[in-house]
Design a protein around this motif. Sequence first.
Motif, PDB file in Angstrom:
ATOM      1  N   ASP A 196      -5.617  29.858  62.339  1.00  0.00           N
ATOM      2  CA  ASP A 196      -6.215  28.852  61.467  1.00  0.00           C
ATOM      3  C   ASP A 196      -5.648  27.461  61.785  1.00  0.00           C
ATOM      4  N   ARG A 197      -6.098  26.458  61.045  1.00  0.00           N
ATOM      5  CA  ARG A 197      -5.716  25.072  61.321  1.00  0.00           C
ATOM      6  C   ARG A 197      -4.244  24.799  61.077  1.00  0.00           C
ATOM      7  N   ARG A 198      -3.625  25.624  60.267  1.00  0.00           N
ATOM      8  CA  ARG A 198      -2.187  25.485  59.985  1.00  0.00           C
ATOM      9  C   ARG A 198      -1.332  26.166  61.037  1.00  0.00           C
ATOM     10  N   GLY A 199      -1.968  26.837  61.990  1.00  0.00           N
ATOM     11  CA  GLY A 199      -1.227  27.538  63.028  1.00  0.00           C
ATOM     12  C   GLY A 199      -0.851  28.953  62.670  1.00  0.00           C
ATOM     13  N   GLN A 200      -1.380  29.461  61.540  1.00  0.00           N
ATOM     14  CA  GLN A 200      -1.122  30.851  61.156  1.00  0.00           C
ATOM     15  C   GLN A 200      -2.011  31.780  61.971  1.00  0.00           C
ATOM     16  N   LEU A 201      -1.417  32.872  62.438  1.00  0.00           N
ATOM     17  CA  LEU A 201      -2.168  33.855  63.214  1.00  0.00           C
ATOM     18  C   LEU A 201      -2.563  35.014  62.300  1.00  0.00           C
ATOM     19  N   TRP A 202      -3.878  35.262  62.229  1.00  0.00           N
ATOM     20  CA  TRP A 202      -4.439  36.326  61.402  1.00  0.00           C
ATOM     21  C   TRP A 202      -4.886  37.470  62.313  1.00  0.00           C
ATOM     22  N   ILE A 203      -4.529  38.683  61.928  1.00  0.00           N
ATOM     23  CA  ILE A 203      -4.839  39.877  62.711  1.00  0.00           C
ATOM     24  C   ILE A 203      -5.658  40.831  61.849  1.00  0.00           C
ATOM     25  N   GLY A 204      -6.870  41.132  62.305  1.00  0.00           N
ATOM     26  CA  GLY A 204      -7.713  42.097  61.593  1.00  0.00           C
ATOM     27  C   GLY A 204      -7.615  43.462  62.238  1.00  0.00           C
ATOM     28  N   THR A 205      -7.396  44.484  61.424  1.00  0.00           N
ATOM     29  CA  THR A 205      -7.241  45.842  61.937  1.00  0.00           C
ATOM     30  C   THR A 205      -8.372  46.747  61.455  1.00  0.00           C
ATOM     31  N   TYR A 206      -8.468  47.914  62.067  1.00  0.00           N
ATOM     32  CA  TYR A 206      -9.564  48.829  61.766  1.00  0.00           C
ATOM     33  C   TYR A 206      -9.365  49.578  60.454  1.00  0.00           C
ATOM     34  N   LYS A 207      -8.124  49.853  60.093  1.00  0.00           N
ATOM     35  CA  LYS A 207      -7.870  50.620  58.872  1.00  0.00           C
ATOM     36  C   LYS A 207      -6.766  50.030  57.999  1.00  0.00           C
ATOM     37  N   GLY A 208      -6.108  48.963  58.488  1.00  0.00           N
ATOM     38  CA  GLY A 208      -4.962  48.422  57.759  1.00  0.00           C
ATOM     39  C   GLY A 208      -5.173  47.048  57.176  1.00  0.00           C
ATOM     40  N   GLY A 209      -6.423  46.593  57.088  1.00  0.00           N
ATOM     41  CA  GLY A 209      -6.695  45.290  56.509  1.00  0.00           C
ATOM     42  C   GLY A 209      -6.242  44.140  57.389  1.00  0.00           C
ATOM     43  N   LEU A 210      -5.825  43.054  56.735  1.00  0.00           N
ATOM     44  CA  LEU A 210      -5.406  41.832  57.412  1.00  0.00           C
ATOM     45  C   LEU A 210      -3.893  41.740  57.519  1.00  0.00           C
ATOM     46  N   ASN A 211      -3.427  41.103  58.602  1.00  0.00           N
ATOM     47  CA  ASN A 211      -2.018  40.800  58.786  1.00  0.00           C
ATOM     48  C   ASN A 211      -1.876  39.321  59.108  1.00  0.00           C
ATOM     49  N   VAL A 212      -0.883  38.668  58.512  1.00  0.00           N
ATOM     50  CA  VAL A 212      -0.561  37.285  58.842  1.00  0.00           C
ATOM     51  C   VAL A 212       0.823  37.276  59.472  1.00  0.00           C
ATOM     52  N   LEU A 213       0.919  36.753  60.694  1.00  0.00           N
ATOM     53  CA  LEU A 213       2.176  36.805  61.442  1.00  0.00           C
ATOM     54  C   LEU A 213       3.087  35.649  61.077  1.00  0.00           C
ATOM     55  N   ASP A 214       4.340  35.970  60.733  1.00  0.00           N
ATOM     56  CA  ASP A 214       5.408  34.978  60.607  1.00  0.00           C
ATOM     57  C   ASP A 214       6.080  34.888  61.970  1.00  0.00           C
TER      58      ASP A 214
END
Length: 272
Positions: free
Chosen positions: A198-216
């Motif tokens: 996203d514009r803030r530099g956050q990396l979003w990861i979409g998975t098949y069965k585990g929903g969303l992940n936001v990487l620190d």
Amino acid sequence: QGAINAIAQDRQGFVWFGTQEGLNRYDGYEIVVYDHQQDDPGSLSHDWVWSVYVDNAGDLWVGTDGGRLNRSDRASYSFTRFRHAPGDPHSLSSDRVRVVYQDRNGRYWIGTDGGGLNRLDPATGRFVHFRHDANVPDSLPSDKVLAIFEDSKGKLWVGTDNGLARMDHARRKFFSYRHDAAQPASLSNNQVRSIYEDRRGQLWIGTYKGGLNVLDRRSDSFRHLQHDPADPHSLSHNRVRDIYQDQRGTLWVATDDGLNEWRPERNGFIHY
């Protein structure tokens, strides 16, 4: 055909839809269908389309399921085909192409189903292969590649069916993130379907069965955003297909049960 696997818009404004029975071009009024013709080598190589991608020059790339990689001629919409050739180490590693991506340096990356990751040199037409090797811990985590994304820092991220990988270009190695039941802040699921910054530099990861992940990135840990039947503002479904941020800055998440609009002020979603 109603099963749409990919959508892209070119510089002329045409919208392209990749389906299980050919490629479709929409001009706002009507659909033109491009499909495989047995006696025409310039036609689409296969009718099952997995990926549609418009590169920096405006050329259209089409990945098919077992029918090779295609690049279009913008003047005539004829296709040049790239295929796997047994015995040729510089050919495409597999004809099952799931994703096509071009990085900031103009390099093409092709993710395949079973052949790992390919880097294409457009000047020579040669491919370099990056494969999974069970005996090499820093190899690609799986040969089934489902997503490719380059972030604002020039890091290449690869989503596979066995975890997320960050590529070290200089060493041609990969640092992998996988689900670990003993580590609550690990990746929530190993089948990574989508990657987005996203514009803030956050990396979003979409998975098949585990929903969303936001990487620190500082701790290499993940925050999970998942479906909770008791919370109407949680993610609507844990199978995430796509992630996108619009011009207003709104983040949208496509799932197997509707579209989600992320509302950071309430740390939750609105469902459509």
